[in-house]
Design a protein around this motif. Structure first.
Motif, mmCIF file in Angstrom:
data_model
loop_
_atom_site.group_PDB
_atom_site.id
_atom_site.type_symbol
_atom_site.label_atom_id
_atom_site.label_comp_id
_atom_site.label_asym_id
_atom_site.label_seq_id
_atom_site.Cartn_x
_atom_site.Cartn_y
_atom_site.Cartn_z
ATOM 1 N N THR A 4 -16.456 -4.856 -1.388
ATOM 2 C CA THR A 4 -15.717 -5.004 -0.129
ATOM 3 C C THR A 4 -15.772 -6.444 0.364
ATOM 4 O O THR A 4 -14.777 -6.994 0.841
ATOM 5 C CB THR A 4 -16.301 -4.056 0.939
ATOM 6 O OG1 THR A 4 -16.197 -2.704 0.482
ATOM 7 C CG2 THR A 4 -15.545 -4.192 2.253
ATOM 8 N N LYS A 32 -15.873 3.736 10.571
ATOM 9 C CA LYS A 32 -16.375 3.134 9.332
ATOM 10 C C LYS A 32 -15.714 1.802 9.005
ATOM 11 O O LYS A 32 -16.383 0.847 8.586
ATOM 12 C CB LYS A 32 -16.217 4.112 8.163
ATOM 13 C CG LYS A 32 -14.770 4.387 7.759
ATOM 14 C CD LYS A 32 -14.666 5.368 6.628
ATOM 15 C CE LYS A 32 -13.281 5.488 6.048
ATOM 16 N NZ LYS A 32 -12.156 5.435 6.950
ATOM 17 N N ASP A 33 -14.397 1.710 9.199
ATOM 18 C CA ASP A 33 -13.663 0.507 8.806
ATOM 19 C C ASP A 33 -14.064 -0.700 9.656
ATOM 20 O O ASP A 33 -14.308 -1.785 9.134
ATOM 21 C CB ASP A 33 -12.149 0.746 8.919
ATOM 22 C CG ASP A 33 -11.684 1.932 8.110
ATOM 23 O OD1 ASP A 33 -12.299 2.218 7.066
ATOM 24 O OD2 ASP A 33 -10.714 2.591 8.518
ATOM 25 N N SER A 34 -14.138 -0.498 10.961
ATOM 26 C CA SER A 34 -14.465 -1.621 11.841
ATOM 27 C C SER A 34 -15.936 -2.013 11.717
ATOM 28 O O SER A 34 -16.286 -3.190 11.853
ATOM 29 C CB SER A 34 -14.122 -1.288 13.296
ATOM 30 O OG SER A 34 -14.881 -0.211 13.789
ATOM 31 N N GLY A 129 -9.814 -3.817 11.265
ATOM 32 C CA GLY A 129 -10.398 -3.231 10.063
ATOM 33 C C GLY A 129 -9.430 -2.497 9.167
ATOM 34 O O GLY A 129 -9.855 -1.668 8.356
ATOM 35 N N HIS A 130 -8.133 -2.792 9.265
ATOM 36 C CA HIS A 130 -7.161 -2.121 8.407
ATOM 37 C C HIS A 130 -7.380 -2.505 6.936
ATOM 38 O O HIS A 130 -7.510 -3.673 6.607
ATOM 39 C CB HIS A 130 -5.731 -2.516 8.810
ATOM 40 C CG HIS A 130 -5.394 -2.136 10.217
ATOM 41 N ND1 HIS A 130 -4.929 -3.034 11.149
ATOM 42 C CD2 HIS A 130 -5.481 -0.950 10.851
ATOM 43 C CE1 HIS A 130 -4.724 -2.418 12.299
ATOM 44 N NE2 HIS A 130 -5.056 -1.147 12.139
ATOM 45 N N HIS A 131 -7.387 -1.496 6.078
ATOM 46 C CA HIS A 131 -7.630 -1.723 4.655
ATOM 47 C C HIS A 131 -6.370 -1.427 3.836
ATOM 48 O O HIS A 131 -5.297 -1.190 4.392
ATOM 49 C CB HIS A 131 -8.803 -0.863 4.168
ATOM 50 C CG HIS A 131 -8.724 0.565 4.608
ATOM 51 N ND1 HIS A 131 -7.782 1.458 4.157
ATOM 52 C CD2 HIS A 131 -9.485 1.264 5.501
ATOM 53 C CE1 HIS A 131 -7.957 2.626 4.710
ATOM 54 N NE2 HIS A 131 -8.982 2.550 5.544
ATOM 55 N N ASP A 134 -4.529 1.836 4.523
ATOM 56 C CA ASP A 134 -3.795 1.759 5.793
ATOM 57 C C ASP A 134 -2.463 1.039 5.607
ATOM 58 O O ASP A 134 -1.451 1.403 6.209
ATOM 59 C CB ASP A 134 -4.618 1.001 6.845
ATOM 60 C CG ASP A 134 -5.828 1.781 7.319
ATOM 61 O OD1 ASP A 134 -5.736 3.009 7.434
ATOM 62 O OD2 ASP A 134 -6.864 1.153 7.582
ATOM 63 N N ARG A 167 -6.149 -9.264 9.186
ATOM 64 C CA ARG A 167 -6.673 -8.063 8.532
ATOM 65 C C ARG A 167 -7.469 -8.467 7.283
ATOM 66 O O ARG A 167 -6.956 -8.418 6.160
ATOM 67 C CB ARG A 167 -5.534 -7.122 8.129
ATOM 68 C CG ARG A 167 -5.084 -6.201 9.251
ATOM 69 C CD ARG A 167 -3.892 -6.726 9.970
ATOM 70 N NE ARG A 167 -3.465 -5.793 11.039
ATOM 71 C CZ ARG A 167 -2.468 -6.053 11.866
ATOM 72 N NH1 ARG A 167 -1.781 -7.173 11.767
ATOM 73 N NH2 ARG A 167 -2.162 -5.183 12.813
ATOM 74 N N LEU A 169 -9.664 -7.006 5.583
ATOM 75 C CA LEU A 169 -9.950 -5.956 4.601
ATOM 76 C C LEU A 169 -8.699 -5.483 3.866
ATOM 77 O O LEU A 169 -8.703 -4.410 3.245
ATOM 78 C CB LEU A 169 -10.612 -4.754 5.289
ATOM 79 C CG LEU A 169 -11.978 -4.992 5.930
ATOM 80 C CD1 LEU A 169 -12.523 -3.693 6.514
ATOM 81 C CD2 LEU A 169 -12.974 -5.582 4.943
ATOM 82 N N GLU A 174 -10.199 2.227 0.625
ATOM 83 C CA GLU A 174 -10.952 3.074 1.554
ATOM 84 C C GLU A 174 -12.153 3.709 0.864
ATOM 85 O O GLU A 174 -13.230 3.832 1.460
ATOM 86 C CB GLU A 174 -10.051 4.147 2.150
ATOM 87 C CG GLU A 174 -10.758 4.978 3.218
ATOM 88 C CD GLU A 174 -9.831 5.921 3.950
ATOM 89 O OE1 GLU A 174 -10.121 6.239 5.116
ATOM 90 O OE2 GLU A 174 -8.809 6.343 3.366
ATOM 91 N N ILE A 177 -14.987 1.374 0.876
ATOM 92 C CA ILE A 177 -15.557 1.233 2.213
ATOM 93 C C ILE A 177 -16.476 2.407 2.516
ATOM 94 O O ILE A 177 -17.582 2.233 3.046
ATOM 95 C CB ILE A 177 -14.426 1.129 3.264
ATOM 96 C CG1 ILE A 177 -13.715 -0.223 3.117
ATOM 97 C CG2 ILE A 177 -14.985 1.293 4.678
ATOM 98 C CD1 ILE A 177 -12.504 -0.366 4.010
#
Length: 234
Positions: A4, A32-34, A129-131, A134, A167, A169, A174, A177
């Motif tokens: 990551t 989790k993402d943020s 935190g958009h991956h 997303d 962004r 990430l 996901e 992550i």
């Protein structure tokens, strides 16, 4: 976590997301993402070719069942300043407006609060935190529900506010992550939103699960196609 972090480093370099001595606000919801984003950015500070300042900002939308103690402890352990902004967003969206599809209005109001907060502490750049998943799901949502070819971009400038959204990430999957959260024992705060888990985005997640079973590498090909045509998206 290493995978990551490598994705974050590549995205930051590919799109010149962070410049020398900038103050970056990390939008942290407790999900989790943020939380991974915040830890990755803090780690990246140690070997980044440019120096930057980092502050975590969390918007308290007003749900009674939200507990920010874990987030406070996490930021303290990382030695990252945390600013929690109390708002009446939940009251407006659910009680006053009684929105049937609350996500859009809630998102706009949270972003407005984030922009205002960032500017108030001397920052004009907010990291979300958009991956990668997303990125694809947002494309499908716009296509199916708005009738347009659109998704978020790696770097967006809002000329009305003078704030940049980044962004870092973008390249992270996901599933990686989720794995990093478990292996790094990163706390995750459950959302207090009554719509959590019942959104149109969840429908897109299920659709992608189905497509990946039917078409090998479909997510890889979709990501590449959308990324390579970002300049043509509305």
């Amino acid at each position: 976590m290493r995978k990551t972090l490598g994705c974050l480093r590549k995205a930051v370099q590919d799109y010149n997301m962070i410049n020398e001595n900038e103050h970056i606000c990390a939008a942290v919801s407790g999900g989790k993402d943020s939380m991974i984003l915040l830890k990755a950015l803090k780690t990246f500070m140690y070997f980044s070719p440019v120096k930057f300042k980092l502050t975590a900002v969390s918007i308290d939308v007003g749900f009674d069942n939200m507990d920010f103690e874990q987030l406070k402890a996490f930021c303290s352990d990382l030695d990252v300043p945390l600013k929690i902004v109390k708002t009446d967003i939940a009251k407006i969206v659910f009680d006053e407006r009684k929105e049937k599809n609350p996500c859009s209005l809630c998102s706009k109001m949270k972003k407005a609060a984030l922009n205002e907060t960032a500017l108030s502490i001397g920052s004009n750049k907010i990291a979300y935190g958009h991956h990668r998943d997303d990125f694809i799901e947002s494309f499908l949502l716009s296509l199916f529900y708005e009738g347009r070819i659109h998704t978020f971009k790696p770097v967006t400038y809002l000329d009305r506010t003078g704030v940049y959204s980044i962004r870092p990430l973008l390249y992270a999957k996901e599933k990686d992550i989720i794995h990093a959260v478990k292996t790094e024992n990163i706390p995750v705060i459950k959302s207090g939103c009554p719509a959590d888990g019942f959104t149109k985005r969840e429908e897109m997640k299920e659709l992608m699960k189905y497509l990946k079973k039917q078409i090998p590498m479909v997510d890889e090909r979709m990501f590449t196609a959308i990324k390579n045509n970002l300049n043509n998206l509305r």
